[in-house]
Design an enzyme around this catalytic site. Structure first.
Site, PDB file in Angstrom:
ATOM      1  CB  SER A  63      -0.955   0.013   1.198  1.00 51.46           C
ATOM      2  OG  SER A  63      -2.033  -0.864   0.966  1.00 51.46           O
ATOM      3  CE  LYS A  66      -4.492   1.883  -0.703  1.00 54.68           C
ATOM      4  NZ  LYS A  66      -3.895   0.641  -0.193  1.00 54.68           N
ATOM      5  CB  SER A 123      -4.359   1.600   3.912  1.00 53.67           C
ATOM      6  OG  SER A 123      -3.546   1.106   2.875  1.00 53.67           O
TER       7      SER A 123
END
Length: 397
Positions: A63, A66, A123
């Site tokens: 993640s 991101k 997230s």
């Protein structure tokens, strides 16, 4: 007798080698992040690397992907292509994302600011895709934007295949590249109003409010820490890009491939402690502070006022004398037209004759050639000893 003494000495030395030693806070290969597969520690203002370990190794970022997604959202906001109040309708594709999510329903509508909060704090994979589709039309088009940004930033060890970091072949980056895109994201200081949130709610007024808790627990427990992004998959293990600011000194630490959350947080903390204990920064210009004025020959505006596009500082070790560092302005001679983005000079910091940090300056707007009537008026003013026109307020970028 002598041989017996030699044997005892050898056994004594071996026993000493088996005694565990505490990790030292020194910038050696294994001193700060011994359990991470890859790591880097960086001063955000100057980009100076304070520590690194396998920082160019290509690894799955989970993640942490991101960070790039949030960067493109912030750029779209700055360019006026979207606004925080935009109502985003969720597609079937966005709602189908697994992993970390806020359980968006197909057809559900949510404001962009809440989608961004869901990504930064929780997230949320589904919110990442919904944002991407809102900005670029499709996730695939947004991923193309991500990879174009990769090239623009010089992230030579990175390739993205999706917006959220869910496992996919040929989706990778490096600790050094994560630091590069994190520095770029931090040029938008408002992002930390989201990434520093520890807990909040979405859909507060609905029957099914969603409780958000930051996946980066250090925002609550480490002084000055206000971002940026965690990551975890079975393949990537535990990852974190963390930033903390104390006074005017902001530091960024990245670890990839940690075996568990405790080791991840412990090694990030050790890296940040090392930076704050050993270094500080000497701030030379605050963002927006006037640096000087430049004459533009035959320009519609004959002078431009140059201001710092961002905080400009130099990194120094604690105990050093700030007077050893000198600021040097290196201006170019400008003739109209001066176009937006044209180089107009730089600010350098020099120590012992060597440049230790530098901020490039470019024009923030177009300054065309002056017309004949403007030139005649200027010549007349000079002949009559009248004051010149005031400089344009030109914030460089």
């Amino acid at each position: 007798m002598r041989s017996r003494l030699c044997v005892w000495a050898l056994l004594f030395c071996l026993s000493l080698s088996l005694i565990p030693r505490p990790a030292s806070a020194s910038a050696t290969e294994d001193g700060l992040a011994p359990k991470a597969k890859s790591a880097i520690l960086m001063d955000v203002d100057t980009g100076t690397v304070l520590y690194e370990k396998n920082s160019g190794e290509k690894l799955p970022p989970a993640s942490i992907t991101k960070i790039m997604t949030m960067l493109l959202v912030m750029e779209a906001l700055e360019d006026g292509k979207v606004s925080l109040g935009d109502q985003i309708r969720v597609s079937e594709h966005a709602a189908s994302m697994g992993g970390s999510q806020i359980f968006l329903e197909p057809g559900e509508v949510m404001e962009l600011r809440d989608m961004l909060k869901a990504v930064a704090v929780g997230s949320a994979n589904d919110a990442s895709v919904a944002l991407a589709e809102h900005i670029a039309g499709t996730e695939e088009a947004f991923v193309d934007m991500m990879n174009r940004k990769v090239k623009e930033l010089g992230m030579t060890g990175t390739r993205f295949q999706n917006t959220n970091g869910l496992p996919q072949s040929d989706h990778y980056t490096t600790a050094r590249d994560i630091a590069i895109m994190s520095r770029e994201l931090l040029k938008y200081p408002e992002i930390t109003t989201y990434t520093r949130i520890y807990e909040d709610h979405l859909r507060k007024d609905s029957k099914n409010p969603f409780w958000l808790v930051n996946t980066n627990r250090l925002v609550k427990f480490y002084e000055g820490l206000d971002g940026l992004k965690t990551g975890f998959t079975r393949e990537s293990k535990y990852c974190l890009a963390a930033t903390a600011k104390r006074k005017d000194f902001r530091v960024l630490a990245v670890v990839l491939g940690e075996p568990d959350v405790k080791d991840r947080n412990r090694e990030i903390t050790r890296m940040l402690d090392y930076a704050f204990n050993q270094f500080t920064n000497l701030v030379l210009y605050k963002k927006g502070q006037k640096i000087g004025e430049l004459r533009v020959d035959k320009g519609e505006k004959n002078r431009i006022e140059v201001r710092a596009p961002r905080q400009f500082s130099t990194l120094i070790r604690k105990g050093e004398n700030p007077k050893d560092y000198k600021t040097v302005l290196d201006w170019k001679r400008l003739s109209a037209p001066v176009r937006k983005g044209d180089s107009i000079g730089s600010v350098k910091v020099v120590k012992d004759g060597n440049t230790v940090s530098e901020m490039k300056l470019v024009s923030a707007r177009h300054n065309p050639k002056a017309g004949l009537w403007t030139i005649i008026k200027r010549c007349t003013k000079k002949m009559l000893f009248l004051p010149e026109e005031a400089p344009a307020d030109d914030l460089v970028s």
